[in-house]
Design an enzyme around this catalytic site. Structure first.
Site, short mmCIF file in Angstrom:
data_model
loop_
_atom_site.label_atom_id
_atom_site.label_comp_id
_atom_site.label_asym_id
_atom_site.label_seq_id
_atom_site.Cartn_x
_atom_site.Cartn_y
_atom_site.Cartn_z
N CYS A 59 -17.56 11.62 -13.73
CA CYS A 59 -18.99 11.36 -13.86
C CYS A 59 -19.29 10.00 -14.47
O CYS A 59 -20.26 9.34 -14.08
CB CYS A 59 -19.63 12.46 -14.70
SG CYS A 59 -19.09 14.13 -14.26
N LYS A 134 -25.50 15.35 -20.40
CA LYS A 134 -26.12 15.19 -21.72
C LYS A 134 -26.25 13.73 -22.13
O LYS A 134 -27.04 13.40 -23.02
CB LYS A 134 -25.32 15.95 -22.78
CG LYS A 134 -25.07 17.40 -22.45
CD LYS A 134 -26.33 18.13 -22.03
CE LYS A 134 -26.04 19.45 -21.36
NZ LYS A 134 -25.30 19.37 -20.11
N SER A 480 -26.37 25.62 -15.12
CA SER A 480 -26.11 24.35 -14.49
C SER A 480 -27.20 24.08 -13.46
O SER A 480 -27.79 25.01 -12.89
CB SER A 480 -24.75 24.39 -13.79
OG SER A 480 -24.62 23.33 -12.88
#
Length: 564
Positions: A59, A134, A480
């Site tokens: 990511c 986050k 999610s």
């Protein structure tokens, strides 16, 4: 001999002059010169580049490379870049394990880390490069706290994988686990799928939490319009990073602060973006937290009000057909803005850090001929947005239901109650969940978890077993962005704080009524109170350390799960 300390300070060094200017600051300058900053560099505004690079996930994998391009942009615009790093926790890697408890907690640690570096080194401006879930709200929270000129750049979505002729994402791998348990896929099939689902750098490919929040930040105006939806491996991402550096310096020069950009109107635009794209329910949690840092009174009821008037116009997974890279190819987030501006559903005059208004961004959107990802708002995919807020005797403070990706608005059935995600997953794997059940997972809230784990491991397995349209799931944890089906999360008050969800027993009849906006159990208030009175206090899972401190200080999910 002229005084080497007599040179005038750059007027844009509103903060860092106190760190670098004058004879009294010679010790600080000496230390900075040890790593290559010379007098000219220290005479310019100091602009931080906060990355969340970490070698635990794809990511954030490209952030160090993007930081180099952001550095060039800052330098070319007359600033001095100073790069620093924070932590990050991969939801996708930690999902279904104890490690997932660290995920939401990391949002606060990341925000704190950015805040401390900027405060400690009196930086004049900030470019935050973010990726996994986050890291995105954390950067916006830090900017809101600091109120120094700055922006956030999302490092981009991962490309879809290809499995037997079709595009796949990490969502497919999670659902394959349930399919294997049900005998619908072999272990060899799953192994083949896992090898191709994630082909390189970038965050999860659908309108899951990372891409939802990347979209949110463009509608908030704190990311340069059009920069976030550029995919991670697209060569244009380098130019986006370079331009982010230049934009940050313009903000520093003009003293344009986050509080000038992230206003009440911008927050309402961001809520509309979540609704219009069928985005992650985590958008509720994170926007509440960002609003908290801005001292703006945004509530969960605002989400219900705005989603109730906002049609879904983006056909993106998990509820739709396409992935985030398809949205970019279609014309980008600007197409969504165009449709919402057209219908008067957003505040078009809200500013963006790039100097344009949202209406100007919408007007500049260029649509690829024949694209099908964003539909005209006159012919929406759904008449109302992709989430709703429910209340009732099981959720007096509210809870969130995701509506994109399914059409069921009502379910009534017997509760199957589990006190942890692991207990529930074991039952799913043993095929012990029956059609009609209401699966309840509790003691997984912000304090009870602690950390409010996502339930994708369970929800995807249920979908993979073929039960997605025949059961409902209720939890004080969260989901999610890849979750779909009739799933209710963020139940508040949570079980660990004495919420009614703690009183449920197997077989209690639970009813979800989306049209009526209620989540209830067929028990009297007296019976619920009596059961709660008989409960022993929950055992704290952690006695010390960051998770124990978080459990002690975190607020309700209905308030954004912020630390008090």
């Amino acid at each position: 001999m002229s005084d080497p300390y007599a040179r005038p300070s750059d007027p844009a060094k509103r903060r860092s002059a106190a760190l670098t200017d004058g004879v009294d600051r010679a010790p600080a300058r000496a230390m900075l010169k040890a790593i290559g900053f010379d007098d000219d560099a220290l005479a310019r505004p100091l602009v931080g580049i906060a990355t969340t690079w970490i070698e635990t996930m794809p990511c954030n994998w490209n952030q160090r490379e993007l930081a180099r391009h952001a550095r060039r942009g800052i330098l070319d615009a007359g600033g001095t870049p100073m790069e620093f790093n924070t932590i990050a926790v991969s939801d996708g890697v930690s999902m279904g394990t104890e490690g997932m408890r660290a995920s939401l907690v990391s949002r606060e640690v990341i925000a704190d880390s950015i805040e401390l570096v900027v405060r400690g080194h009196l930086l004049d401006g900030l470019v935050c490069i973010v990726g996994c879930d986050k890291t995105i709200p954390a950067a916006a929270m830090a900017l809101a706290r600091l109120d120094v000129p700055g922006l956030v750049l999302y490092n981009g979505s991962i490309a879809p994988g290809r499995f037997r002729g079709k595009d796949v994402t990490i969502q497919d791998v999670f659902e394959a686990v349930g399919a294997a348990a049900a005998g619908r896929m072999s272990n060899a099939d799953v192994h083949e799928l896992e090898g191709v689902a994630c082909p390189g750098a970038g965050a999860c490919g659908g309108q899951f939490t990372a891409n939802t929040m990347a979209t949110v930040l463009e509608f908030l105006g704190i990311s340069p319009a059009g920069s976030n939806d550029v995919p991670a491996t697209d060569p244009a991402k380098h130019e986006a990073a370079y331009e982010a550096g230049r934009v940050a310096m313009r903000l520093v020069r003009g003293d344009v602060r986050p509080s000038h950009i992230m206003t009440r109107a911008a927050l309402e635009n961001a809520v509309a973006a979540v609704a219009a794209t069928g985005g992650s329910t985590n958008g509720v949690l994170h926007l509440l937290a960002i609003a908290h840092e801005l001292d703006i009174d945004l509530t969960i009821d605002d989400f219900d009000r705005i989603a109730g008037r906002t049609p879904v116009v983006a056909d993106i997974k998990p509820g739709g057909r396409f992935v985030a890279t398809d949205l970019h190819a279609a014309g980008g987030v600007g197409l969504v803005a165009r449709e919402l501006v057209k219908a008067g559903l957003v505040h078009g005059d809200a500013p963006n850090v790039d100097g344009r208004s949202l209406a100007e961004v919408a007007a500049a959107a260029v649509e690829s001929p024949g694209q099908e990802v964003v539909v005209p708002i006159e012919r929406p995919l759904k008449a109302t947005g992709g989430l709703a807020i429910l209340r009732g005797n099981l959720a007096p403070e509210g809870c969130v239901v995701k509506l994109a990706g399914h059409e069921r608005l009502h379910h009534r059935g017997p509760a199957r109650v589990f006190d942890s995600e692991e207990e529930c997953f074991a039952a799913v794997k043993a095929k012990a969940i029956r059609p009609g059940d209401v699966v309840v997972i509790r003691y997984e809230g912000p304090a009870g978890g602690p950390g409010m784990r996502e339930m994708l491991h369970v929800t995807a397995a249920l979908v993979g077993e073929g039960l997605g349209e025949e059961i409902a799931l209720v939890t004080d944890g969260r989901f999610s962005g890849a979750t779909h089906g009739l799933m209710v999360g963020h139940v508040a008050p949570e079980a660990a704080r004495g919420g009614p969800i703690a009183a449920l027993l197997d077989g209690d009849v639970v009813e979800l009524d989306v049209d009526g906006r209620t989540l209830s159990v067929a028990l009297s208030e007296d019976e619920i109170a009596a059961r709660l009175a008989d409960l022993a206090p929950p055992v704290q899972r952690y006695g010390k350390g960051v998770l124990a401190r978080y459990a002690a200080g975190v607020s309700s999910a209905s308030e954004g799960a912020v630390l008090r």
